[in-house]
Design a protein around this motif. Sequence first.
Motif, PDB file in Angstrom:
ATOM      1  N   UNK A  31       5.145   6.782   5.677  1.00  0.00           N
ATOM      2  CA  UNK A  31       5.469   5.363   5.540  1.00  0.00           C
ATOM      3  C   UNK A  31       6.838   5.172   4.900  1.00  0.00           C
ATOM      4  N   UNK A  32       7.148   6.022   3.925  1.00  0.00           N
ATOM      5  CA  UNK A  32       8.447   5.922   3.257  1.00  0.00           C
ATOM      6  C   UNK A  32       9.575   6.230   4.238  1.00  0.00           C
ATOM      7  N   UNK A  33       9.323   7.194   5.097  1.00  0.00           N
ATOM      8  CA  UNK A  33      10.307   7.566   6.100  1.00  0.00           C
ATOM      9  C   UNK A  33      10.584   6.376   7.027  1.00  0.00           C
ATOM     10  N   UNK A  34       9.522   5.698   7.440  1.00  0.00           N
ATOM     11  CA  UNK A  34       9.684   4.521   8.298  1.00  0.00           C
ATOM     12  C   UNK A  34      10.464   3.431   7.567  1.00  0.00           C
ATOM     13  N   UNK A  70       9.039  -0.629  -3.467  1.00  0.00           N
ATOM     14  CA  UNK A  70       9.858  -0.461  -2.262  1.00  0.00           C
ATOM     15  C   UNK A  70       9.321  -1.290  -1.090  1.00  0.00           C
ATOM     16  N   UNK A  71       8.012  -1.302  -0.957  1.00  0.00           N
ATOM     17  CA  UNK A  71       7.397  -1.986   0.190  1.00  0.00           C
ATOM     18  C   UNK A  71       7.026  -3.426  -0.157  1.00  0.00           C
ATOM     19  N   UNK A  72       7.387  -4.389   0.695  1.00  0.00           N
ATOM     20  CA  UNK A  72       6.836  -5.729   0.515  1.00  0.00           C
ATOM     21  C   UNK A  72       5.353  -5.667   0.918  1.00  0.00           C
ATOM     22  N   UNK A  73       4.468  -5.988  -0.031  1.00  0.00           N
ATOM     23  CA  UNK A  73       3.034  -5.887   0.186  1.00  0.00           C
ATOM     24  C   UNK A  73       2.394  -7.268   0.047  1.00  0.00           C
ATOM     25  N   UNK A  74       1.591  -7.650   1.050  1.00  0.00           N
ATOM     26  CA  UNK A  74       0.981  -8.980   1.067  1.00  0.00           C
ATOM     27  C   UNK A  74      -0.530  -8.860   1.182  1.00  0.00           C
ATOM     28  N   UNK A  75      -1.241  -9.900   0.703  1.00  0.00           N
ATOM     29  CA  UNK A  75      -2.698  -9.806   0.784  1.00  0.00           C
ATOM     30  C   UNK A  75      -3.213  -9.795   2.226  1.00  0.00           C
ATOM     31  N   UNK A  76      -2.680 -10.659   3.063  1.00  0.00           N
ATOM     32  CA  UNK A  76      -3.234 -10.683   4.409  1.00  0.00           C
ATOM     33  C   UNK A  76      -2.201 -11.043   5.457  1.00  0.00           C
ATOM     34  N   UNK A  77      -2.624 -11.060   6.691  1.00  0.00           N
ATOM     35  CA  UNK A  77      -1.737 -11.296   7.829  1.00  0.00           C
ATOM     36  C   UNK A  77      -0.923 -12.575   7.679  1.00  0.00           C
ATOM     37  N   UNK A  78      -1.598 -13.684   7.369  1.00  0.00           N
ATOM     38  CA  UNK A  78      -0.894 -14.959   7.225  1.00  0.00           C
ATOM     39  C   UNK A  78       0.232 -14.861   6.215  1.00  0.00           C
ATOM     40  N   UNK A  79      -0.080 -14.311   5.064  1.00  0.00           N
ATOM     41  CA  UNK A  79       0.916 -14.209   3.999  1.00  0.00           C
ATOM     42  C   UNK A  79       2.078 -13.322   4.439  1.00  0.00           C
ATOM     43  N   UNK A  80       1.769 -12.235   5.112  1.00  0.00           N
ATOM     44  CA  UNK A  80       2.808 -11.288   5.517  1.00  0.00           C
ATOM     45  C   UNK A  80       3.753 -11.896   6.554  1.00  0.00           C
ATOM     46  N   UNK A  81       3.192 -12.556   7.568  1.00  0.00           N
ATOM     47  CA  UNK A  81       4.074 -13.046   8.635  1.00  0.00           C
ATOM     48  C   UNK A  81       4.881 -14.246   8.210  1.00  0.00           C
ATOM     49  N   UNK A  82       4.358 -14.996   7.227  1.00  0.00           N
ATOM     50  CA  UNK A  82       5.065 -16.212   6.822  1.00  0.00           C
ATOM     51  C   UNK A  82       6.144 -15.954   5.789  1.00  0.00           C
TER      52      UNK A  82
END
Lengths: 110, 110, 146, 146
Positions: B60-63, B95-107
């Motif tokens: 994942x870090x590589x990506x 390093x990674x933007x981490x969100x609780x769920x799909x809605x939160x991540x895409x918005x």
Amino acid sequence: MKIREDKIDEFALLEVSGRVDSENAETLRKYLMELGGREQRILIDCTGMDYISSTGLGALLMLLKLIQKKGGTLKLFGLSPRIAEVFGISGFDKFFPIFPDLDAARRADA
Amino acid sequence: MKIREDKIDEFALLEVSGRVDSENAETLRKYLMELGGREQRILIDCTGMDYISSTGLGALLMLLKLIQKKGGTLKLFGLSPRIAEVFGISGFDKFFPIFPDLDAARRADA
Amino acid sequence: MKADETLVLKLDNSLAALAQLHAAVGEFCRRRAIHPDIEFKIDLALEEVFTNIVRHGYDDSDPHEIVVRLHGSRERIRIRIEDDGRHFNPLLAPAVDLNAALSERRVGGLGVHLVRRLMDQVRYRRQADGNQLTLVKRLAGKEKLT
Amino acid sequence: MKADETLVLKLDNSLAALAQLHAAVGEFCRRRAIHPDIEFKIDLALEEVFTNIVRHGYDDSDPHEIVVRLHGSRERIRIRIEDDGRHFNPLLAPAVDLNAALSERRVGGLGVHLVRRLMDQVRYRRQADGNQLTLVKRLAGKEKLT
Ligand SMILES: Nc1ncnc2c1ncn2[C@@H]1O[C@H](COP(=O)(O)OP(=O)(O)O)[C@@H](O)[C@H]1O
Ligand SMILES: Nc1ncnc2c1ncn2[C@@H]1O[C@H](COP(=O)(O)OP(=O)(O)O)[C@@H](O)[C@H]1O
């Protein structure tokens, strides 16, 4: 919904798993009231909790109020992101001490 | 481990579920490198991820490095508390933007 | 992408119908490849609305029918709930005070709040013989509707 | 409470043995009613140690035996891993710099760090023909061992 009780260190450890909906939340409420009556230090394991609606949240809040009145401790752990979000939307995350997992919950002072 | 790819809005949505261990992390790494080569905006759904060890974290870090070099976006969501803790211990949560769920991540902007 | 689709459910005003409601939502969402995070929110919002109608909507103890329509398109899921209970517009319900101290928070009173926060849009229409509530959850696109 | 119990596993130095290791840990933990959060950490720490031995421990391509002993008591799980590979003391490995910027973080180098953070105690003993690593995970009691 499944409820399972265990002991760990000085805590009553309650595992609540599956779906907590308004149909079965009354069963949970009764269990929690009885638990809150006899125990002083409680951990609730939410790892397997797939779903909770407002009635179940209300039952947890009732337990928290009861325990705080007794000067006891109630900690939750293992909330999935979805469940954690419902706690957040409800403003419950500032009332309940919430931990990632069992180790973190039992070791934290509170 | 299961990998499933989908599209949502302008994102490639990758679901990685099950156990990501050092035996199958190489499969994941190859998939992610190929994905990172052709996509600019990626969401990774970790809801069904039960387990990840350091080799999978490395993939994942590589990506992430690849995507950031391209000026793209990579966001994760749905990490269980156990998985989130492994990210935390590894220092990957910054390093990674981490969100609780799909809605939160895409918005979210990012 | 799937064609538009409507599913109509006629439910008894009883909490026992929740299992049926849940199963139907699950099937509908899986068939349309709706992400489980979205299904979770639809499921929860719909339970809150349905439970409120069952608990607060009726003065009598007669059986009543609650009609739920799920409409799926590429862009959104629209959920319409119709009942013949007491008039009630949840959009006019007082907001939950999230800043209140624990001692001031009452057990209950979260249902309407959850519905508004979980859905992208909530519309109410008073009908001669009851209520029509429409919930919309967007499937594509960024903007939060209001 | 369960009596003390020891499980001995003799594994090939191959990543293919991970499935066997995982299955044995799972069974051991379930039989002793170890909480899944603890099982998760034992599983992960043990995979990291085992994978490191397979990847870094040997110069030859001969088959080697890696012996894992799980010992459960009321208070703790003790895991002992013995190999006949190159001498390596993970307690002397340089710490991961968690404050490093992304560009400075290398892909890899997390395994030993995870083991130390997931377990309550890690002890190393150099043996004439290899290594003995002991991991301890407490089941009861507050204090973090070191
Ligand atoms: N369908 C309805 N018909 C009549 N009154 C309702 C209806 N739904 C909600 N209410 C009223 O709004 C209040 C708040 O509802 P809600 O936020 O769901 O919390 P709760 O049901 O736990 O009290 C209810 O206590 C009830 O008085
Ligand atoms: N069993 C072992 N035998 C020899 N060297 C090892 C062993 N375990 C780890 N090492 C060395 O320590 C380094 C760090 O290990 P680790 O933190 O697990 O990260 P990684 O294996 O991803 O490099 C390895 O790169 C390797 O050089």
